[in-house]
Design a protein around this motif. Sequence first.
Motif, PDB file in Angstrom:
ATOM      1  N   THR A   1      16.103  28.846  31.353  1.00  0.00           N
ATOM      2  CA  THR A   1      17.361  28.618  32.058  1.00  0.00           C
ATOM      3  C   THR A   1      17.997  27.314  31.600  1.00  0.00           C
ATOM      4  O   THR A   1      19.013  26.883  32.117  1.00  0.00           O
ATOM      5  N   PHE A   2      17.373  26.692  30.639  1.00  0.00           N
ATOM      6  CA  PHE A   2      17.756  25.345  30.191  1.00  0.00           C
ATOM      7  C   PHE A   2      18.107  25.426  28.704  1.00  0.00           C
ATOM      8  O   PHE A   2      17.297  25.859  27.900  1.00  0.00           O
ATOM      9  N   GLY A   3      19.292  25.063  28.352  1.00  0.00           N
ATOM     10  CA  GLY A   3      19.643  24.997  26.925  1.00  0.00           C
ATOM     11  C   GLY A   3      19.499  26.330  26.225  1.00  0.00           C
ATOM     12  O   GLY A   3      18.812  26.440  25.213  1.00  0.00           O
ATOM     13  N   PHE A   4      20.191  27.365  26.743  1.00  0.00           N
ATOM     14  CA  PHE A   4      20.048  28.711  26.186  1.00  0.00           C
ATOM     15  C   PHE A   4      20.936  28.880  24.960  1.00  0.00           C
ATOM     16  O   PHE A   4      22.118  29.196  25.045  1.00  0.00           O
ATOM     17  N   THR A   5      20.351  28.713  23.784  1.00  0.00           N
ATOM     18  CA  THR A   5      21.094  28.703  22.528  1.00  0.00           C
ATOM     19  C   THR A   5      21.225  30.066  21.863  1.00  0.00           C
ATOM     20  O   THR A   5      22.060  30.251  20.977  1.00  0.00           O
ATOM     21  N   LEU A   6      20.344  30.997  22.250  1.00  0.00           N
ATOM     22  CA  LEU A   6      20.116  32.193  21.432  1.00  0.00           C
ATOM     23  C   LEU A   6      21.402  32.922  21.039  1.00  0.00           C
ATOM     24  O   LEU A   6      21.544  33.361  19.901  1.00  0.00           O
ATOM     25  N   ARG A   7      22.322  33.042  22.000  1.00  0.00           N
ATOM     26  CA  ARG A   7      23.549  33.794  21.699  1.00  0.00           C
ATOM     27  C   ARG A   7      24.474  33.057  20.745  1.00  0.00           C
ATOM     28  O   ARG A   7      25.486  33.613  20.305  1.00  0.00           O
ATOM     29  N   ASP A   8      24.171  31.814  20.475  1.00  0.00           N
ATOM     30  CA  ASP A   8      25.089  31.004  19.655  1.00  0.00           C
ATOM     31  C   ASP A   8      24.434  30.469  18.390  1.00  0.00           C
ATOM     32  O   ASP A   8      24.935  29.534  17.797  1.00  0.00           O
ATOM     33  N   GLU A   9      23.350  31.075  17.974  1.00  0.00           N
ATOM     34  CA  GLU A   9      22.692  30.627  16.750  1.00  0.00           C
ATOM     35  C   GLU A   9      23.097  31.526  15.598  1.00  0.00           C
ATOM     36  O   GLU A   9      22.821  32.719  15.624  1.00  0.00           O
ATOM     37  N   GLU A  10      23.728  30.949  14.596  1.00  0.00           N
ATOM     38  CA  GLU A  10      24.100  31.766  13.444  1.00  0.00           C
ATOM     39  C   GLU A  10      22.871  32.165  12.649  1.00  0.00           C
ATOM     40  O   GLU A  10      22.718  33.311  12.239  1.00  0.00           O
ATOM     41  N   GLU A  11      22.003  31.211  12.433  1.00  0.00           N
ATOM     42  CA  GLU A  11      20.725  31.530  11.778  1.00  0.00           C
ATOM     43  C   GLU A  11      19.597  31.137  12.721  1.00  0.00           C
ATOM     44  O   GLU A  11      19.105  30.004  12.668  1.00  0.00           O
ATOM     45  N   PRO A  12      19.185  32.055  13.570  1.00  0.00           N
ATOM     46  CA  PRO A  12      18.210  31.697  14.608  1.00  0.00           C
ATOM     47  C   PRO A  12      16.925  31.080  14.049  1.00  0.00           C
ATOM     48  O   PRO A  12      16.378  30.155  14.649  1.00  0.00           O
ATOM     49  N   ALA A  13      16.456  31.568  12.895  1.00  0.00           N
ATOM     50  CA  ALA A  13      15.148  31.117  12.399  1.00  0.00           C
ATOM     51  C   ALA A  13      15.213  29.741  11.742  1.00  0.00           C
ATOM     52  O   ALA A  13      14.169  29.158  11.453  1.00  0.00           O
ATOM     53  N   SER A  14      16.398  29.219  11.520  1.00  0.00           N
ATOM     54  CA  SER A  14      16.510  27.901  10.889  1.00  0.00           C
ATOM     55  C   SER A  14      16.620  26.799  11.942  1.00  0.00           C
ATOM     56  O   SER A  14      17.252  26.974  12.980  1.00  0.00           O
ATOM     57  N   LYS A  15      16.015  25.665  11.630  1.00  0.00           N
ATOM     58  CA  LYS A  15      16.089  24.566  12.596  1.00  0.00           C
ATOM     59  C   LYS A  15      17.294  23.662  12.359  1.00  0.00           C
ATOM     60  O   LYS A  15      17.548  22.744  13.139  1.00  0.00           O
ATOM     61  N   GLU A  16      18.076  23.944  11.317  1.00  0.00           N
ATOM     62  CA  GLU A  16      19.233  23.107  11.004  1.00  0.00           C
ATOM     63  C   GLU A  16      20.244  23.084  12.152  1.00  0.00           C
ATOM     64  O   GLU A  16      20.668  24.135  12.621  1.00  0.00           O
ATOM     65  N   GLY A  17      20.604  21.917  12.568  1.00  0.00           N
ATOM     66  CA  GLY A  17      21.637  21.766  13.592  1.00  0.00           C
ATOM     67  C   GLY A  17      21.186  22.099  15.001  1.00  0.00           C
ATOM     68  O   GLY A  17      21.996  22.106  15.937  1.00  0.00           O
ATOM     69  N   LYS A  18      19.911  22.369  15.160  1.00  0.00           N
ATOM     70  CA  LYS A  18      19.465  22.855  16.468  1.00  0.00           C
ATOM     71  C   LYS A  18      19.250  21.749  17.502  1.00  0.00           C
ATOM     72  O   LYS A  18      19.246  22.023  18.690  1.00  0.00           O
ATOM     73  N   VAL A  19      19.095  20.523  17.032  1.00  0.00           N
ATOM     74  CA  VAL A  19      19.045  19.417  17.999  1.00  0.00           C
ATOM     75  C   VAL A  19      20.366  19.373  18.768  1.00  0.00           C
ATOM     76  O   VAL A  19      20.391  19.384  20.005  1.00  0.00           O
ATOM     77  N   GLU A  20      21.464  19.377  18.020  1.00  0.00           N
ATOM     78  CA  GLU A  20      22.783  19.280  18.636  1.00  0.00           C
ATOM     79  C   GLU A  20      23.092  20.524  19.472  1.00  0.00           C
ATOM     80  O   GLU A  20      23.618  20.432  20.576  1.00  0.00           O
ATOM     81  N   LEU A  21      22.744  21.699  18.905  1.00  0.00           N
ATOM     82  CA  LEU A  21      23.046  22.939  19.631  1.00  0.00           C
ATOM     83  C   LEU A  21      22.273  22.993  20.946  1.00  0.00           C
ATOM     84  O   LEU A  21      22.824  23.339  21.997  1.00  0.00           O
ATOM     85  N   SER A  22      21.002  22.654  20.887  1.00  0.00           N
ATOM     86  CA  SER A  22      20.198  22.678  22.106  1.00  0.00           C
ATOM     87  C   SER A  22      20.763  21.707  23.140  1.00  0.00           C
ATOM     88  O   SER A  22      20.919  22.048  24.317  1.00  0.00           O
ATOM     89  N   LYS A  23      21.114  20.505  22.679  1.00  0.00           N
ATOM     90  CA  LYS A  23      21.646  19.511  23.615  1.00  0.00           C
ATOM     91  C   LYS A  23      22.955  19.983  24.248  1.00  0.00           C
ATOM     92  O   LYS A  23      23.191  19.773  25.435  1.00  0.00           O
ATOM     93  N   LYS A  24      23.785  20.633  23.419  1.00  0.00           N
ATOM     94  CA  LYS A  24      25.044  21.150  23.959  1.00  0.00           C
ATOM     95  C   LYS A  24      24.774  22.110  25.121  1.00  0.00           C
ATOM     96  O   LYS A  24      25.382  22.018  26.190  1.00  0.00           O
ATOM     97  N   PHE A  25      23.819  23.013  24.892  1.00  0.00           N
ATOM     98  CA  PHE A  25      23.567  24.009  25.934  1.00  0.00           C
ATOM     99  C   PHE A  25      22.694  23.476  27.068  1.00  0.00           C
ATOM    100  O   PHE A  25      22.713  24.024  28.168  1.00  0.00           O
ATOM    101  N   GLN A  26      21.947  22.424  26.795  1.00  0.00           N
ATOM    102  CA  GLN A  26      21.245  21.762  27.893  1.00  0.00           C
ATOM    103  C   GLN A  26      22.251  21.245  28.917  1.00  0.00           C
ATOM    104  O   GLN A  26      22.052  21.368  30.129  1.00  0.00           O
ATOM    105  N   VAL A  27      23.343  20.685  28.414  1.00  0.00           N
ATOM    106  CA  VAL A  27      24.375  20.183  29.328  1.00  0.00           C
ATOM    107  C   VAL A  27      25.044  21.348  30.051  1.00  0.00           C
ATOM    108  O   VAL A  27      25.214  21.330  31.279  1.00  0.00           O
ATOM    109  N   ILE A  28      25.380  22.387  29.288  1.00  0.00           N
ATOM    110  CA  ILE A  28      26.065  23.543  29.900  1.00  0.00           C
ATOM    111  C   ILE A  28      25.217  24.162  31.006  1.00  0.00           C
ATOM    112  O   ILE A  28      25.713  24.477  32.094  1.00  0.00           O
ATOM    113  N   GLY A  29      23.919  24.313  30.754  1.00  0.00           N
ATOM    114  CA  GLY A  29      23.033  24.894  31.771  1.00  0.00           C
ATOM    115  C   GLY A  29      22.840  23.959  32.946  1.00  0.00           C
ATOM    116  O   GLY A  29      22.851  24.393  34.109  1.00  0.00           O
TER     117      GLY A  29
END
Lengths: 510, 510
Positions: A386-414
């Motif tokens: 329920t925290f930082g739900f990125t899955l629907r917004d990952e262009e390349e789910p298996a890559s860790k590139e950019g995922k710090v920022e993406l996770s943080k973005k959705f951590q705030v949204i959640g």
Amino acid sequence: MLAGTTVSSSDRLSIGAKSPLTGGIKESNAGGIVGTRIARQGLRCIALEDAPGKESEWKIIVVGKDGVEFEDGTFLEGKGVYEKSDLLAEKYGRKAGCITIGPAAENLLLASGIACSDPHGVCSRYAGRGGLGAVMASKRVIAMVILDDGEVQPDMVDPEAFKEGSKRIVKLLKDNPVSSLFTKYGTAAMVDICQSLKVLPTRNFTHGTIEGAEKINAQTMYDTIEKRGGEGKTRHACMHPCAIQCSNVYPDKDGKLLCSPVEYETMALMGSNLCIKNLDVIAEMNRIANDAGVDTLDVGAAIGVAMEAGLAEFGDEKAVIRFMEEVRDITPLGRILASGCKVAAKVLGVRHAPHVLGQAIPAYEPRGTKGMAMTYLSSPMGADHTFGFTLRDEEEPASKEGKVELSKKFQVIGSRMDAMGMCNFVRYSVRNDMTPLLDLIKAFYNVEISADEFDDFVKETLRIEHQFNTDAGITARDYRFTETFYEEVQPETGETMDITDEESALARQW
Amino acid sequence: MLAGTTVSSSDRLSIGAKSPLTGGIKESNAGGIVGTRIARQGLRCIALEDAPGKESEWKIIVVGKDGVEFEDGTFLEGKGVYEKSDLLAEKYGRKAGCITIGPAAENLLLASGIACSDPHGVCSRYAGRGGLGAVMASKRVIAMVILDDGEVQPDMVDPEAFKEGSKRIVKLLKDNPVSSLFTKYGTAAMVDICQSLKVLPTRNFTHGTIEGAEKINAQTMYDTIEKRGGEGKTRHACMHPCAIQCSNVYPDKDGKLLCSPVEYETMALMGSNLCIKNLDVIAEMNRIANDAGVDTLDVGAAIGVAMEAGLAEFGDEKAVIRFMEEVRDITPLGRILASGCKVAAKVLGVRHAPHVLGQAIPAYEPRGTKGMAMTYLSSPMGADHTFGFTLRDEEEPASKEGKVELSKKFQVIGSRMDAMGMCNFVRYSVRNDMTPLLDLIKAFYNVEISADEFDDFVKETLRIEHQFNTDAGITARDYRFTETFYEEVQPETGETMDITDEESALARQW
């Protein structure tokens, strides 16, 4: 902020404590009617401090317009949640907001949750995660009842603007493709999505797809409920008012209520993860879990570990029901399973334990979605969906590139939703613009707060939560998956876990 | 340093790894003949690196003068240690030095130890602590055999001086009041001492004395063994040569060997701590523990927790034997108990778990002896009785005054023996003057080392061990007893735990 008003999905009940499962901060929230009842009593928060000794008798805390009473609760001891729920309804009325725990919590087990009244007066809405049931039990409180005699009505500064704002939320929810999909199929819609993204937990989190996923997907569930009719409902509200109504009532073959709700996380952790491809079996497991008072994710993950230990074959439908009966009966094996997958793995001699901070990984295989993996490693509450739900917004789910920022973005949204006391699913409608909710705050309280100010408040909350964990002795080294996730490849994606301590630390920095 | 020579008590076998029980560094040592056999092969150390997958077949590593073989070990799988021991002796001879594990280790349980050949060719000398059995099992090594074909004789630089020095050690041991008391009574002598100091662990570490302690004290044990005769021995050497001979052979009613040895730590953790006041029951529990391959301290403490959880009454002799049988049979409850008291307490819902870093507190109630408590909080290996043994030198055991310094003094004294590979009980004879041992090093190796230089080396070892733990993620907050020791008074002394994090941190500073 908005509980007790006409705003859709605004009455979530939030329960918090130091988690015996993770050793850190925990907030777990539930739908149902308790949030509404608390608001009607004019209360925003109820705090239970300290704990009597374990020899103290069980108490029920009854909150009503005339005050608070500590009543004898010994008659509830040892009973299942469904029976407790009936006994409470008999004594305090079906419309009272009840909070209770199951035998697992009475036995202080780490995967025990807290059950809250749904609109039918059945304690089936769970603040399931983090072992909060054991915390409540350690205080020797076997139930809390918020009587339906509350007379406090929300007193808005600008009732007209509030009414308009409330309507706007409904429209936003109905217009949003995600929440409107949930209206038809509920969270079960995630089965097909995760199967196609190769992140559907399978065979104790060793695979990300399962052959025959369609046997437990949303369409099969929908068709089954429709066909069986009776008490079954494909669409159902856990609280009123709610424009999403993602809940359901899953009926047995005779159309009688078997379990309500059956949700995606359970379908994955107690289904695909155990190679169980039978919705009736999953619903039955879910029902027993609710009765025992345990989290379906943590116990599902523990059963996966038990199967890997060889206690049963993956896919064995009789075995999984027997495991759940052992949980309900608090046998030694039941205790092991109701202690969550980290402890179960130790006791059963298994290395591949799917958890972070002791809390089971939810239904998204982390090697296949590095955004969710980053979130699991960043939540102050252990692996959390329920925290930082990125899955629907990952262009390349298996890559860790950019995922710090993406996770943080959705951590705030959640976290905005948690901070508001709103259902997490409202976030889809306001993620790019919080104005509709902030306008409601203004109309209600005459408090003007900008979106940035609100986010600063959310970030400050995250900082405090992480500080709590640090003070509790949790270190950067604890925010890791077990070694096997780093060593072993997830076959469908060819991926191992490659997020470093440094990267996940960045995602916890606010 | 001196293994394989004529020096008394110098052939201890030291086994080390990262502990799955504590998560930190672990060194556990055992008597028996393996140290001698290794020296005869001209070896000082055998290192096993990496681990094959759990699907790999069990292997026996056989070390002889012609090299090392990896032989099939599947015929040993699932068998008790006594049977394994017989099968190994049959195949490799009674004089081979064998190291094996029990079913508990095969199942990767955290309280599993490693069993080593005694002079009769029975694997009954345990490197019991820290779950090292599980480490060996994770490498799929079910046994190691050091054949009795080693031809390497110690080659001293100054044989005459060595011979004289060796005699001097014997005289020191025989003249010393502590080691000579152990010769008559073995470690059982501690029962009366601890009862009188009010630190005899009783009723899951809630009390420090027990009514009827004389039923399980050294004199009763001595008299029982003498009276029964047969294979019983009040005095017995775990290795040759040894001038102390603190071991024993405890016979059953017919004079047949029941268990060898039965030691104080077991008599307390499986005796007084469970309110068991029957040496036959304790010896039987010990025998089953040896057969299952588990540490008697960690499992004894776990049974104490199980009794507090209400699984049996304290003092129930049938129940404790049944618990041990469950351990041997690896039932779910047996798995819980063989996971040590920290995990058992989680699974059984008990707060008062007697451990530090997950390793059970040995047989000295910490609230009554703040010196031992300081040591438990300072050892890099979890609560440990072979490390910093202050009890005999505390003027006011219940006071924490001066205990940082006292603990550190004895940490060095004890660690010297580990660094030498000597039996811990030699320390009483050389604690004020290491010259007799340092002279032996000079005579053997022509290496001159002063007492101060040797202590610097010991302290450097402690620094490295603590750094290992820090690197493994263990923090100052982990070096604590469970909260109950700080909150609840030990009735006999009126004491709670009052050592602060700052104080124990000082005792870990080298």
